[in-house]
Design a protein around this motif. Structure first.
Motif, short mmCIF file in Angstrom:
data_model
loop_
_atom_site.label_atom_id
_atom_site.label_comp_id
_atom_site.label_asym_id
_atom_site.label_seq_id
_atom_site.Cartn_x
_atom_site.Cartn_y
_atom_site.Cartn_z
N PRO A 46 9.85 7.13 -13.49
CA PRO A 46 8.47 7.06 -12.74
C PRO A 46 8.76 6.39 -11.25
CG PRO A 46 8.48 5.38 -14.49
CD PRO A 46 9.83 6.06 -14.57
N THR A 47 9.79 5.80 -10.93
CA THR A 47 9.86 5.23 -9.57
C THR A 47 11.16 5.94 -9.04
OG1 THR A 47 9.15 3.00 -10.60
CG2 THR A 47 10.49 3.12 -8.29
N GLY A 48 10.81 6.59 -7.97
CA GLY A 48 11.79 7.62 -7.38
C GLY A 48 12.80 6.49 -6.22
N GLY A 49 13.94 6.93 -6.06
CA GLY A 49 14.65 6.13 -5.25
C GLY A 49 14.39 6.24 -3.87
N LEU A 50 13.63 7.01 -3.20
CA LEU A 50 13.04 6.70 -2.04
C LEU A 50 12.01 5.53 -1.89
CD1 LEU A 50 12.22 10.66 -1.34
CD2 LEU A 50 14.18 9.15 -0.08
#
Length: 108
Positions: A46-50
């Protein structure tokens, strides 16, 4: 990791990988130090690298270079917004990835 191997360039020391699966663990490792380069998956959920790259830059005093793997080349603007040092689009080109990592880790 298989695209880079442990020695992407003869002028660099061997790479040691620390693979983590969640944003809190990434933050924990980055806050503890000892990480020479962070490669984050821009498409992770759910947490993107961007977003995680932006959070790391905003919240930590010192961060190593950050490379984000982005879904497509047109997403480069998102990588710029995240304040990542570099990005590589999918599909991953092993030579481009190696060259990008080498440039980020090269001694100044």
């Amino acid at each position: 990791m298989s695209a880079l191997g442990t020695r992407p360039h003869p002028d660099l020391p061997r790479l040691h990988f620390t693979e983590v699966a969640t944003a809190p663990v990434v933050i924990e490792h980055m806050d503890a130090g000892g990480i020479g380069l962070a490669i984050l998956d821009g498409e992770a959920a759910p947490t993107g690298g961007l977003g995680l790259a932006k959070q790391l830059r905003d919240e930590l005093d010192h961060t190593p270079p950050i490379l984000v793997l982005i879904g497509r080349a047109d997403d480069r603007w998102l990588a710029d917004w995240s304040r990542a040092d570099a990005s590589v689009p999918h599909p991953i080109d092993p030579l481009r990835l190696r060259d990008t990592v080498t440039s980020l880790l090269a001694p100044s």
